[in-house]
Design an enzyme around this catalytic site. Structure first.
Site, PDB file in Angstrom:
ATOM      1  N   LYS A  54       0.833  -1.209   0.000  1.00  0.00           N
ATOM      2  CA  LYS A  54       0.000   0.000   0.000  1.00  0.00           C
ATOM      3  C   LYS A  54       0.868   1.260   0.000  1.00  0.00           C
ATOM      4  O   LYS A  54       0.662   2.167  -0.792  1.00  0.00           O
ATOM      5  CB  LYS A  54      -0.926   0.032   1.230  1.00  0.00           C
TER       6      LYS A  54
ATOM      7  N   ARG B 281      -9.438   1.026   8.549  1.00  0.00           N
ATOM      8  CA  ARG B 281      -9.029  -0.350   8.826  1.00  0.00           C
ATOM      9  C   ARG B 281     -10.120  -1.125   9.554  1.00  0.00           C
ATOM     10  O   ARG B 281      -9.919  -2.310   9.844  1.00  0.00           O
ATOM     11  CB  ARG B 281      -7.768  -0.344   9.691  1.00  0.00           C
TER      12      ARG B 281
ATOM     13  N   ARG C 238      11.214  -6.334   4.745  1.00  0.00           N
ATOM     14  CA  ARG C 238      11.039  -4.869   4.674  1.00  0.00           C
ATOM     15  C   ARG C 238      12.061  -4.188   5.575  1.00  0.00           C
ATOM     16  O   ARG C 238      12.289  -4.594   6.705  1.00  0.00           O
ATOM     17  CB  ARG C 238       9.624  -4.491   5.110  1.00  0.00           C
TER      18      ARG C 238
ATOM     19  N   ARG D  76      11.358  -2.880  11.221  1.00  0.00           N
ATOM     20  CA  ARG D  76      10.411  -2.279  12.169  1.00  0.00           C
ATOM     21  C   ARG D  76      10.077  -3.284  13.264  1.00  0.00           C
ATOM     22  O   ARG D  76       9.941  -4.465  12.992  1.00  0.00           O
ATOM     23  CB  ARG D  76       9.123  -1.906  11.414  1.00  0.00           C
TER      24      ARG D  76
ATOM     25  N   ARG E 193      -0.749  -9.324  13.304  1.00  0.00           N
ATOM     26  CA  ARG E 193      -1.248  -8.281  12.405  1.00  0.00           C
ATOM     27  C   ARG E 193      -2.071  -8.901  11.284  1.00  0.00           C
ATOM     28  O   ARG E 193      -3.073  -8.334  10.861  1.00  0.00           O
ATOM     29  CB  ARG E 193      -0.077  -7.467  11.835  1.00  0.00           C
TER      30      ARG E 193
HETATM   31  P1  ADP Z   1       2.223  -1.799   3.236  1.00  0.00           P
HETATM   32  O1  ADP Z   1       2.272  -0.302   3.148  1.00  0.00           O
HETATM   33  O2  ADP Z   1       1.010  -2.383   2.569  1.00  0.00           O
HETATM   34  O3  ADP Z   1       2.397  -2.309   4.624  1.00  0.00           O
HETATM   35  P2  ADP Z   1       4.806  -1.707   1.822  1.00  0.00           P
HETATM   36  O4  ADP Z   1       4.484  -0.800   0.666  1.00  0.00           O
HETATM   37  O5  ADP Z   1       5.634  -1.138   2.910  1.00  0.00           O
HETATM   38  O6  ADP Z   1       3.450  -2.376   2.399  1.00  0.00           O
HETATM   39  O7  ADP Z   1       5.496  -3.027   1.215  1.00  0.00           O
HETATM   40  C1  ADP Z   1       5.909  -4.094   2.080  1.00  0.00           C
HETATM   41  C2  ADP Z   1       7.273  -4.632   1.638  1.00  0.00           C
HETATM   42  O8  ADP Z   1       7.145  -5.297   0.395  1.00  0.00           O
HETATM   43  C3  ADP Z   1       8.319  -3.531   1.431  1.00  0.00           C
HETATM   44  O9  ADP Z   1       9.568  -4.049   1.841  1.00  0.00           O
HETATM   45  C4  ADP Z   1       8.286  -3.257  -0.073  1.00  0.00           C
HETATM   46  O10 ADP Z   1       9.552  -2.806  -0.555  1.00  0.00           O
HETATM   47  C5  ADP Z   1       7.933  -4.643  -0.627  1.00  0.00           C
HETATM   48  N1  ADP Z   1       7.056  -4.592  -1.811  1.00  0.00           N
HETATM   49  C6  ADP Z   1       6.066  -3.705  -2.086  1.00  0.00           C
HETATM   50  N2  ADP Z   1       5.466  -4.000  -3.263  1.00  0.00           N
HETATM   51  C7  ADP Z   1       6.082  -5.121  -3.731  1.00  0.00           C
HETATM   52  C8  ADP Z   1       5.931  -5.939  -4.910  1.00  0.00           C
HETATM   53  N3  ADP Z   1       5.005  -5.662  -5.839  1.00  0.00           N
HETATM   54  N4  ADP Z   1       6.749  -6.999  -5.057  1.00  0.00           N
HETATM   55  C9  ADP Z   1       7.685  -7.297  -4.114  1.00  0.00           C
HETATM   56  N5  ADP Z   1       7.893  -6.586  -2.997  1.00  0.00           N
HETATM   57  C10 ADP Z   1       7.105  -5.495  -2.796  1.00  0.00           C
HETATM   58  P1  AMP Z   2       1.049   0.618   8.980  1.00  0.00           P
HETATM   59  O1  AMP Z   2       2.238   1.503   8.904  1.00  0.00           O
HETATM   60  O2  AMP Z   2      -0.082   1.066   8.091  1.00  0.00           O
HETATM   61  O3  AMP Z   2       1.405  -0.837   8.768  1.00  0.00           O
HETATM   62  O4  AMP Z   2       0.471   0.742  10.468  1.00  0.00           O
HETATM   63  C1  AMP Z   2       1.245   0.349  11.584  1.00  0.00           C
HETATM   64  C2  AMP Z   2       0.353   0.182  12.799  1.00  0.00           C
HETATM   65  O5  AMP Z   2      -0.279   1.432  13.129  1.00  0.00           O
HETATM   66  C3  AMP Z   2      -0.804  -0.808  12.656  1.00  0.00           C
HETATM   67  O6  AMP Z   2      -0.408  -2.152  12.871  1.00  0.00           O
HETATM   68  C4  AMP Z   2      -1.759  -0.293  13.726  1.00  0.00           C
HETATM   69  O7  AMP Z   2      -1.338  -0.682  15.026  1.00  0.00           O
HETATM   70  C5  AMP Z   2      -1.588   1.219  13.634  1.00  0.00           C
HETATM   71  N1  AMP Z   2      -2.551   1.802  12.679  1.00  0.00           N
HETATM   72  C6  AMP Z   2      -2.282   2.427  11.493  1.00  0.00           C
HETATM   73  N2  AMP Z   2      -3.387   2.823  10.900  1.00  0.00           N
HETATM   74  C7  AMP Z   2      -4.420   2.447  11.704  1.00  0.00           C
HETATM   75  C8  AMP Z   2      -5.842   2.559  11.634  1.00  0.00           C
HETATM   76  N3  AMP Z   2      -6.454   3.134  10.583  1.00  0.00           N
HETATM   77  N4  AMP Z   2      -6.566   2.055  12.656  1.00  0.00           N
HETATM   78  C9  AMP Z   2      -5.982   1.468  13.713  1.00  0.00           C
HETATM   79  N5  AMP Z   2      -4.668   1.319  13.830  1.00  0.00           N
HETATM   80  C10 AMP Z   2      -3.882   1.801  12.853  1.00  0.00           C
END
Ligand code: ADP
Ligand code: AMP
Length: 214
Positions: free
Chosen positions: A13, A88, A127, A160, A171
């Protein structure tokens, strides 16, 4: 253009939201980033949010909804925005819908990036995030140029705390229980678009650009 990014944690995302925001010239609003910034600054909100985030739980709706509703009223959101990680839960989706309908607006697209759980584990374990500037990488799919060093700001990239395998399991189950129902919520409102997230990042981006006509 008002866009919501749906999908499991690690589905991509944030990666896509950043690129779309840049291409469309609209703000990228990540609630996770907002909480992490608050934790870094040592605010009361950050202190409260951290206790949930560290366990892989969602921060309570009452700490999230007003924050986002206030943010999208700011001037830079006039031409639209991309919400990453919000809503969410169903109550969050209702809070957003109510705030928008009060001003005669609605979401244009809820984009679900579909990635199966087995790929998610690999995405999260690999990541790496920069605590200084928020950039994200993946050790296999999107590595930093110099090992362990952020390309953008030169900071040290880290795994992280909530990307550690024991928290990722929590999660994911929280996602299936509380967030996945949003797919039906937005489908019922004819706003849902499903994108195959198990493709290279550039291809996922291309699919989204074609969908929204950016
Ligand atoms: P989210 O915001 O949904 O938690 P991220 O955008 O941070 O996810 O992506 C999660 C991990 O996967 C990151 O390390 C990112 O670099 C990697 N990633 C994102 N999109 C892809 C993809 N299409 N293919 C492989 N790895 C990806
Ligand atoms: P993210 O960076 O989107 O993966 O979010 C990291 C963490 O922040 C999540 O696992 C939740 O604990 C909290 N968080 C982020 N967005 C929300 C939301 N819309 N509602 C509740 N918790 C959230």
């Amino acid at each position: 253009m008002k866009i919501i990014m749906l999908g499991a944690p690690g589905a991509g995302k944030g990666t896509q939201a950043k690129m779309i925001a840049e291409k469309c010239g609209i703000p990228h609003i990540s609630t996770g980033d907002i909480f992490r910034a608050n934790i870094k600054q040592g605010t009361e909100l950050g202190r409260k949010a951290k206790t949930y985030m560290d366990q892989g739980l969602l921060v309570p709706d009452e700490l999230v909804c007003d924050l986002v509703v206030d943010r999208i009223k700011q001037d830079d959101c006039e031409r639209g925005y991309i919400l990453d990680g919000f809503p969410r839960t169903i109550p969050q989706a209702h809070a957003l819908e109510d705030a928008l309908s009060a001003i005669g607006q609605k979401i244009d697209y809820a984009i679900d990036i579909d990635v199966p759980d087995e790929n998610i584990i690999d995405r999260m374990a690999g990541r790496r995030s920069c605590p200084k500037c928020g950039a994200t990488y993946h050790i296999k799919y999107n590595p930093t140029k110099a090992e362990g060093i952020c390309d953008v700001c030169g900071g040290e990239v880290v795994l992280r705390e909530d990307d550690k395998p024991e928290t990722v399991k929590n999660r994911l189950s929280v996602y299936h229980e509380q967030t996945q129902p949003l797919i039906d919520f937005y489908s019922e409102r004819n706003a849902l678009a499903e994108i195959n997230g198990v493709q290279p990042m550039e291809k996922v981006f291309e699919d989204i650009v074609n969908l929204i006509g950016a």
